[in-house]
Design a protein around this motif. Structure first.
Motif, PDB file in Angstrom:
ATOM      1  N   SER A 247       0.808  -1.224   0.000  1.00  0.00           N
ATOM      2  CA  SER A 247       0.000   0.000   0.000  1.00  0.00           C
ATOM      3  C   SER A 247       0.838   1.271   0.000  1.00  0.00           C
ATOM      4  O   SER A 247       0.289   2.367  -0.152  1.00  0.00           O
ATOM      5  CB  SER A 247      -0.949  -0.001   1.205  1.00  0.00           C
ATOM      6  OG  SER A 247      -0.211  -0.027   2.419  1.00  0.00           O
ATOM      7  N   TRP A 248       2.161   1.160   0.176  1.00  0.00           N
ATOM      8  CA  TRP A 248       3.021   2.343   0.202  1.00  0.00           C
ATOM      9  C   TRP A 248       3.462   2.697  -1.220  1.00  0.00           C
ATOM     10  O   TRP A 248       4.580   2.410  -1.650  1.00  0.00           O
ATOM     11  CB  TRP A 248       4.237   2.094   1.091  1.00  0.00           C
ATOM     12  CG  TRP A 248       3.907   1.891   2.546  1.00  0.00           C
ATOM     13  CD1 TRP A 248       2.691   1.995   3.142  1.00  0.00           C
ATOM     14  CD2 TRP A 248       4.833   1.557   3.592  1.00  0.00           C
ATOM     15  NE1 TRP A 248       2.783   1.741   4.489  1.00  0.00           N
ATOM     16  CE2 TRP A 248       4.077   1.468   4.801  1.00  0.00           C
ATOM     17  CE3 TRP A 248       6.201   1.305   3.633  1.00  0.00           C
ATOM     18  CZ2 TRP A 248       4.673   1.147   6.022  1.00  0.00           C
ATOM     19  CZ3 TRP A 248       6.795   0.994   4.845  1.00  0.00           C
ATOM     20  CH2 TRP A 248       6.033   0.923   6.029  1.00  0.00           C
ATOM     21  N   LYS A 249       2.578   3.337  -1.946  1.00  0.00           N
ATOM     22  CA  LYS A 249       2.834   3.627  -3.360  1.00  0.00           C
ATOM     23  C   LYS A 249       4.027   4.561  -3.549  1.00  0.00           C
ATOM     24  O   LYS A 249       4.783   4.426  -4.530  1.00  0.00           O
ATOM     25  CB  LYS A 249       1.580   4.252  -3.995  1.00  0.00           C
ATOM     26  CG  LYS A 249       0.315   3.413  -3.879  1.00  0.00           C
ATOM     27  CD  LYS A 249       0.462   2.071  -4.565  1.00  0.00           C
ATOM     28  CE  LYS A 249      -0.851   1.284  -4.497  1.00  0.00           C
ATOM     29  NZ  LYS A 249      -0.713  -0.085  -5.059  1.00  0.00           N
ATOM     30  N   THR A 250       4.198   5.508  -2.636  1.00  0.00           N
ATOM     31  CA  THR A 250       5.306   6.454  -2.766  1.00  0.00           C
ATOM     32  C   THR A 250       6.648   5.746  -2.580  1.00  0.00           C
ATOM     33  O   THR A 250       7.614   6.031  -3.294  1.00  0.00           O
ATOM     34  CB  THR A 250       5.150   7.595  -1.756  1.00  0.00           C
ATOM     35  OG1 THR A 250       3.897   8.250  -1.981  1.00  0.00           O
ATOM     36  CG2 THR A 250       6.276   8.610  -1.897  1.00  0.00           C
ATOM     37  N   ASP A 251       6.721   4.814  -1.621  1.00  0.00           N
ATOM     38  CA  ASP A 251       7.944   4.030  -1.443  1.00  0.00           C
ATOM     39  C   ASP A 251       8.222   3.169  -2.668  1.00  0.00           C
ATOM     40  O   ASP A 251       9.384   3.032  -3.099  1.00  0.00           O
ATOM     41  CB  ASP A 251       7.823   3.143  -0.202  1.00  0.00           C
ATOM     42  CG  ASP A 251       7.900   3.939   1.095  1.00  0.00           C
ATOM     43  OD1 ASP A 251       7.010   4.786   1.306  1.00  0.00           O
ATOM     44  OD2 ASP A 251       8.830   3.712   1.890  1.00  0.00           O
ATOM     45  N   GLN A 252       7.187   2.576  -3.226  1.00  0.00           N
ATOM     46  CA  GLN A 252       7.359   1.762  -4.435  1.00  0.00           C
ATOM     47  C   GLN A 252       7.921   2.616  -5.566  1.00  0.00           C
ATOM     48  O   GLN A 252       8.854   2.197  -6.269  1.00  0.00           O
ATOM     49  CB  GLN A 252       6.017   1.177  -4.864  1.00  0.00           C
ATOM     50  CG  GLN A 252       5.438   0.135  -3.936  1.00  0.00           C
ATOM     51  CD  GLN A 252       4.066  -0.313  -4.392  1.00  0.00           C
ATOM     52  OE1 GLN A 252       3.826  -0.522  -5.575  1.00  0.00           O
ATOM     53  NE2 GLN A 252       3.141  -0.455  -3.456  1.00  0.00           N
ATOM     54  N   ALA A 253       7.351   3.811  -5.737  1.00  0.00           N
ATOM     55  CA  ALA A 253       7.824   4.711  -6.797  1.00  0.00           C
ATOM     56  C   ALA A 253       9.283   5.085  -6.578  1.00  0.00           C
ATOM     57  O   ALA A 253      10.069   5.142  -7.533  1.00  0.00           O
ATOM     58  CB  ALA A 253       6.950   5.965  -6.841  1.00  0.00           C
ATOM     59  N   ALA A 254       9.664   5.321  -5.319  1.00  0.00           N
ATOM     60  CA  ALA A 254      11.053   5.681  -5.015  1.00  0.00           C
ATOM     61  C   ALA A 254      12.004   4.523  -5.319  1.00  0.00           C
ATOM     62  O   ALA A 254      13.088   4.730  -5.880  1.00  0.00           O
ATOM     63  CB  ALA A 254      11.176   6.083  -3.549  1.00  0.00           C
ATOM     64  N   LEU A 255      11.609   3.301  -4.954  1.00  0.00           N
ATOM     65  CA  LEU A 255      12.451   2.134  -5.230  1.00  0.00           C
ATOM     66  C   LEU A 255      12.626   1.927  -6.732  1.00  0.00           C
ATOM     67  O   LEU A 255      13.713   1.580  -7.202  1.00  0.00           O
ATOM     68  CB  LEU A 255      11.849   0.890  -4.587  1.00  0.00           C
ATOM     69  CG  LEU A 255      11.937   0.824  -3.054  1.00  0.00           C
ATOM     70  CD1 LEU A 255      11.106  -0.329  -2.513  1.00  0.00           C
ATOM     71  CD2 LEU A 255      13.389   0.684  -2.603  1.00  0.00           C
ATOM     72  N   ASN A 256      11.566   2.148  -7.484  1.00  0.00           N
ATOM     73  CA  ASN A 256      11.670   2.042  -8.944  1.00  0.00           C
ATOM     74  C   ASN A 256      12.506   3.179  -9.512  1.00  0.00           C
ATOM     75  O   ASN A 256      13.294   2.986 -10.441  1.00  0.00           O
ATOM     76  CB  ASN A 256      10.270   2.045  -9.571  1.00  0.00           C
ATOM     77  CG  ASN A 256       9.532   0.735  -9.370  1.00  0.00           C
ATOM     78  OD1 ASN A 256      10.109  -0.341  -9.533  1.00  0.00           O
ATOM     79  ND2 ASN A 256       8.260   0.803  -9.014  1.00  0.00           N
ATOM     80  N   ASN A 257      12.357   4.382  -8.928  1.00  0.00           N
ATOM     81  CA  ASN A 257      13.083   5.558  -9.402  1.00  0.00           C
ATOM     82  C   ASN A 257      14.594   5.406  -9.228  1.00  0.00           C
ATOM     83  O   ASN A 257      15.372   5.849 -10.085  1.00  0.00           O
ATOM     84  CB  ASN A 257      12.590   6.795  -8.656  1.00  0.00           C
ATOM     85  CG  ASN A 257      13.257   8.067  -9.136  1.00  0.00           C
ATOM     86  OD1 ASN A 257      13.416   8.285 -10.334  1.00  0.00           O
ATOM     87  ND2 ASN A 257      13.640   8.926  -8.206  1.00  0.00           N
ATOM     88  N   ILE A 258      15.022   4.786  -8.120  1.00  0.00           N
ATOM     89  CA  ILE A 258      16.466   4.628  -7.896  1.00  0.00           C
ATOM     90  C   ILE A 258      17.014   3.391  -8.596  1.00  0.00           C
ATOM     91  O   ILE A 258      18.208   3.101  -8.507  1.00  0.00           O
ATOM     92  CB  ILE A 258      16.804   4.583  -6.396  1.00  0.00           C
ATOM     93  CG1 ILE A 258      16.184   3.361  -5.712  1.00  0.00           C
ATOM     94  CG2 ILE A 258      16.378   5.875  -5.719  1.00  0.00           C
ATOM     95  CD1 ILE A 258      16.557   3.220  -4.235  1.00  0.00           C
ATOM     96  N   GLY A 259      16.145   2.649  -9.291  1.00  0.00           N
ATOM     97  CA  GLY A 259      16.604   1.555 -10.140  1.00  0.00           C
ATOM     98  C   GLY A 259      16.867   0.249  -9.437  1.00  0.00           C
ATOM     99  O   GLY A 259      17.765  -0.511  -9.842  1.00  0.00           O
ATOM    100  N   ALA A 260      16.096  -0.039  -8.371  1.00  0.00           N
ATOM    101  CA  ALA A 260      16.270  -1.327  -7.692  1.00  0.00           C
ATOM    102  C   ALA A 260      16.067  -2.478  -8.679  1.00  0.00           C
ATOM    103  O   ALA A 260      15.200  -2.417  -9.549  1.00  0.00           O
ATOM    104  CB  ALA A 260      15.276  -1.452  -6.538  1.00  0.00           C
ATOM    105  N   LYS A 261      16.888  -3.507  -8.536  1.00  0.00           N
ATOM    106  CA  LYS A 261      16.811  -4.664  -9.429  1.00  0.00           C
ATOM    107  C   LYS A 261      15.428  -5.302  -9.392  1.00  0.00           C
ATOM    108  O   LYS A 261      14.914  -5.765 -10.420  1.00  0.00           O
ATOM    109  CB  LYS A 261      17.872  -5.689  -9.001  1.00  0.00           C
ATOM    110  CG  LYS A 261      17.854  -6.982  -9.794  1.00  0.00           C
ATOM    111  CD  LYS A 261      18.903  -7.949  -9.250  1.00  0.00           C
ATOM    112  CE  LYS A 261      18.865  -9.283  -9.975  1.00  0.00           C
ATOM    113  NZ  LYS A 261      19.874 -10.228  -9.420  1.00  0.00           N
TER     114      LYS A 261
END
Length: 286
Positions: free
Chosen positions: A167-181
């Motif tokens: 449910s933490w959409k902002t955290d998900q976006a941040a993880l995708n933004n920094i390029g997590a594998k």
């Protein structure tokens, strides 16, 4: 004894139209004000007239949620809207919004990322109290994951698996933004630490100013030298029926922003949430 009973009756008589009920997470506690929701030995009621100004020494170095509550308190105090704030516990923000929509509380008592919640007609969203880029988090792993902790500020998250809550959409976006594998999504935050310690994930995001975090399912250790700034702002979210309260918050936030220096930003600097301490740390979001 009679004085104590009189006080109880006085408080009970105010828990009506003169009281603003705000939801907070069940684990919230403030030692200075002895304030908590549903915890023995602490009060869940705060007289509005006793709310300190945002730049008060009583709030120096306080938790972000405490400052959120005090912004609300000062807003309703300036408008003479209610006499008391009453804290109502909830297990998670989703439940808090449900309580608000079901008229069990007046509003959620902390600022929220707008993007974490569906844009429904029955929600009102105030001006941001924490703006884009002001919310920064650290990179955390568990004590047994020395393979991750030892990477330090040379960490390459493109080779690592991030972990957060569904449910933490902002955290998900941040993880995708920094390029997590890879980004692993869990149903609750209490599962994060075990998921990492068992080797199914590598790192998560959490409170930048805390070297050790224990509020998301177990002990997590911050990796020094790196941080992530969120491309998102935080506001107060209210059910649509509370238009008067919404307008009070809007007016207060706007008024404080117009001061020089910006009194809302200064409040979160005063609380230590916005700080220059980590300016030299590498921001993985940039």
């Amino acid at each position: 004894m009679r004085t104590f009973l009189t006080l109880l009756l006085l408080i009970s008589s105010h828990l009506s139209a003169d009281t603003l009920s705000i939801g907070v997470h069940a684990n919230y506690v403030n030692e200075h004000f002895k304030l908590a929701a549903g915890r023995a030995g602490y009060s869940n009621v705060l007289p509005v007239k006793e709310c300190p100004e945002l730049d008060s020494e009583q709030l120096k170095g306080s938790q972000r949620i405490t400052m959120d509550i005090m912004v609300i308190c000062n807003a309703v105090k300036s408008a003479k809207y209610v006499d008391l704030l009453r804290l109502v516990p909830y297990p998670n923000v989703a439940r808090g919004l449900q309580l608000a929509n079901n008229n069990k509380i007046d509003m959620v008592g902390q600022s929220l990322f707008e993007g974490d919640h569906r844009k429904e007609e029955n929600l009102l969203i105030t001006h941001p109290v924490i703006r884009i880029g002001e919310f920064q988090v650290g990179i955390f792993s568990t004590k047994n994951r020395t393979d991750i902790l030892e990477l330090g500020d040379s960490i390459d998250v493109s080779k690592l698996r991030g972990v957060t809550v569904k449910s933490w959409k902002t955290d998900q976006a941040a993880l995708n933004n920094i390029g997590a594998k890879q980004v692993n999504l869990l149903p609750t935050r209490n599962l994060i630490a075990n998921f990492i310690s068992s080797g199914r994930g590598d790192f998560t995001l959490s409170y930048l100013k805390e070297p050790v975090v224990t509020r998301i399912g177990g002990e997590l250790i911050r990796i020094p030298g790196v941080k992530v700034s969120f491309d998102a702002s935080r506001s107060f979210i209210l059910p649509a029926r509370n238009t008067q309260l919404f307008n009070i918050l809007q007016s207060y936030i706007k008024e404080q922003r117009q001061k020089s220096p910006d009194a809302i930003r200064q409040a979160y600097i005063h609380a230590g949430f916005i700080t220059e301490v980590y300016d030299h740390w590498r921001d993985l979001a940039k």
